[in-house]
Design a protein around this motif. Structure first.
Motif, PDB file in Angstrom:
ATOM      1  N   PRO A  81       0.822  -1.314   0.028  1.00 51.27           N
ATOM      2  CA  PRO A  81      -0.219  -0.166  -0.016  1.00 51.27           C
ATOM      3  C   PRO A  81       0.907   1.169   0.019  1.00 51.27           C
ATOM      4  CG  PRO A  81       0.134  -0.961   2.312  1.00 51.27           C
ATOM      5  CD  PRO A  81       0.870  -1.743   1.331  1.00 51.27           C
ATOM      6  N   VAL A  82       0.404   2.350  -0.480  1.00 52.82           N
ATOM      7  CA  VAL A  82       1.055   3.534  -0.581  1.00 52.82           C
ATOM      8  C   VAL A  82       0.154   4.617   0.026  1.00 52.82           C
ATOM      9  CG1 VAL A  82       2.196   5.472  -1.693  1.00 52.82           C
ATOM     10  CG2 VAL A  82       2.548   3.182  -2.662  1.00 52.82           C
ATOM     11  N   TYR A  83       0.397   5.176   1.211  1.00 52.21           N
ATOM     12  CA  TYR A  83      -0.147   6.296   1.751  1.00 52.21           C
ATOM     13  C   TYR A  83       0.537   7.722   1.288  1.00 52.21           C
ATOM     14  CZ  TYR A  83      -2.494   2.848   4.559  1.00 52.21           C
ATOM     15  OH  TYR A  83      -2.938   1.836   4.842  1.00 52.21           O
ATOM     16  N   TYR A  84      -0.521   8.721   1.050  1.00 55.24           N
ATOM     17  CA  TYR A  84       0.037   9.853   0.476  1.00 55.24           C
ATOM     18  C   TYR A  84      -0.968  11.138   0.645  1.00 55.24           C
ATOM     19  CZ  TYR A  84      -2.726   9.026  -3.691  1.00 55.24           C
ATOM     20  OH  TYR A  84      -3.845   8.471  -4.485  1.00 55.24           O
ATOM     21  N   VAL A  85      -0.158  12.253   0.963  1.00 53.65           N
ATOM     22  CA  VAL A  85      -1.123  13.425   1.124  1.00 53.65           C
ATOM     23  C   VAL A  85      -0.796  14.583  -0.025  1.00 53.65           C
ATOM     24  CG1 VAL A  85       0.568  14.356   2.641  1.00 53.65           C
ATOM     25  CG2 VAL A  85      -1.798  15.229   2.994  1.00 53.65           C
ATOM     26  N   VAL A  86      -1.858  14.903  -0.418  1.00 56.69           N
ATOM     27  CA  VAL A  86      -1.973  16.103  -1.355  1.00 56.69           C
ATOM     28  C   VAL A  86      -2.082  17.543  -0.702  1.00 56.69           C
ATOM     29  CG1 VAL A  86      -2.813  16.886  -3.532  1.00 56.69           C
ATOM     30  CG2 VAL A  86      -2.643  14.301  -3.160  1.00 56.69           C
ATOM     31  N   GLU A  87      -1.057  18.194  -0.697  1.00 51.33           N
ATOM     32  CA  GLU A  87      -1.165  19.660   0.029  1.00 51.33           C
ATOM     33  C   GLU A  87      -1.206  20.606  -1.111  1.00 51.33           C
ATOM     34  OE1 GLU A  87       1.507  18.712   3.842  1.00 51.33           O
ATOM     35  OE2 GLU A  87       2.612  18.899   2.156  1.00 51.33           O
ATOM     36  N   HIS A  88      -2.495  21.412  -0.916  1.00 47.74           N
ATOM     37  CA  HIS A  88      -2.864  22.332  -2.147  1.00 47.74           C
ATOM     38  C   HIS A  88      -2.165  23.543  -1.823  1.00 47.74           C
ATOM     39  CE1 HIS A  88      -5.815  19.398  -3.868  1.00 47.74           C
ATOM     40  NE2 HIS A  88      -5.993  19.151  -2.701  1.00 47.74           N
ATOM     41  N   GLY A  89      -1.529  24.198  -2.905  1.00 46.64           N
ATOM     42  CA  GLY A  89      -0.946  25.597  -2.693  1.00 46.64           C
ATOM     43  C   GLY A  89       0.380  25.417  -1.795  1.00 46.64           C
ATOM     44  N   LEU A  90       0.939  24.202  -1.763  1.00 48.07           N
ATOM     45  CA  LEU A  90       2.298  24.209  -1.232  1.00 48.07           C
ATOM     46  C   LEU A  90       3.413  23.767  -2.244  1.00 48.07           C
ATOM     47  CD1 LEU A  90       1.770  22.574   2.305  1.00 48.07           C
ATOM     48  CD2 LEU A  90       2.028  24.988   1.677  1.00 48.07           C
ATOM     49  N   GLY A  91       2.902  23.807  -3.628  1.00 46.49           N
ATOM     50  CA  GLY A  91       3.790  23.621  -4.655  1.00 46.49           C
ATOM     51  C   GLY A  91       5.017  24.561  -4.942  1.00 46.49           C
ATOM     52  N   PHE A  92       5.747  24.540  -5.804  1.00 47.39           N
ATOM     53  CA  PHE A  92       6.765  25.392  -5.840  1.00 47.39           C
ATOM     54  C   PHE A  92       6.334  26.947  -6.009  1.00 47.39           C
ATOM     55  CE2 PHE A  92       9.791  27.777  -9.091  1.00 47.39           C
ATOM     56  CZ  PHE A  92      10.877  27.604  -8.213  1.00 47.39           C
TER      57      PHE A  92
END
Length: 120
Positions: A81-92
Motif C-alpha cells: 500500500p502507498v499512503y500519500y497526502v496532497v497539500e494544495h497550494g504548497l507546490g513550487f
C-alpha cells in the motif's frame, strides 16, 4: 480551542487522489530514492486504485490536504500500500500541490513516523 464542535464530514472522492500528477510523482520520487539512497533494486512499476485513506478530516487550517492511499506493485512483483497526502497550494512558489508519500515497511529512516502514521 473551538467555540463549538467542528462538523467533520467525509468528502466525496477528490480528483486529487486519482490525479495522474500525484501518482506519477510518487513513482518518480520512489525511483529516485532507490537509485540514490536505498539501493534496494526495485521501484514502483504500477500504482492504481487511488482512494481516500480514511483520515478523520478534522484538521482546521489554511492548507487543504487530501489524505489518500493506493495500491502499488513493485518491479520485483511484491505489492504494497502507498499512503500519500496532497497539500494544495504548497507546490513550487506556492503554485500547485505538494505530494508527500510513504510505503509502510519501506521507510527506513521513519521520516513519516512508524507505519507511515503522519500521511495516513
Amino acid at each position: 480551542d473551538f467555540v463549538s464542535p467542528a462538523v467533520v464530514s467525509e468528502p466525496i472522492m477528490d480528483p486529487e487522489c486519482a490525479g495522474a500528477h500525484a501518482l506519477t510523482r510518487i513513482k518518480h520520487v520512489f525511483a529516485w530514492a532507490d537509485s540514490n539512497q536505498w539501493h534496494r533494486g526495485f521501484v514502483i512499476s504500477q500504482i492504481g486504485n487511488p482512494r481516500p485513506s480514511g483520515h478523520p478530516y478534522a484538521e482546521p487550517g489554511l492548507v487543504k490536504r487530501d489524505y489518500c492511499m493506493a495500491d502499488a506493485v513493485m518491479t520485483d512483483g511484491s505489492a504494497w500500500p502507498v499512503y500519500y497526502v496532497v497539500e494544495h497550494g504548497l507546490g513550487f512558489v506556492g503554485l500547485g500541490s505538494d505530494i508527500d508519500f510513504c510505503v509502510p515497511g519501506l521507510d527506513p529512516w521513519h521520516v513519516y513516523d512508524g507505519d507511515c502514521r503522519t500521511v495516513r
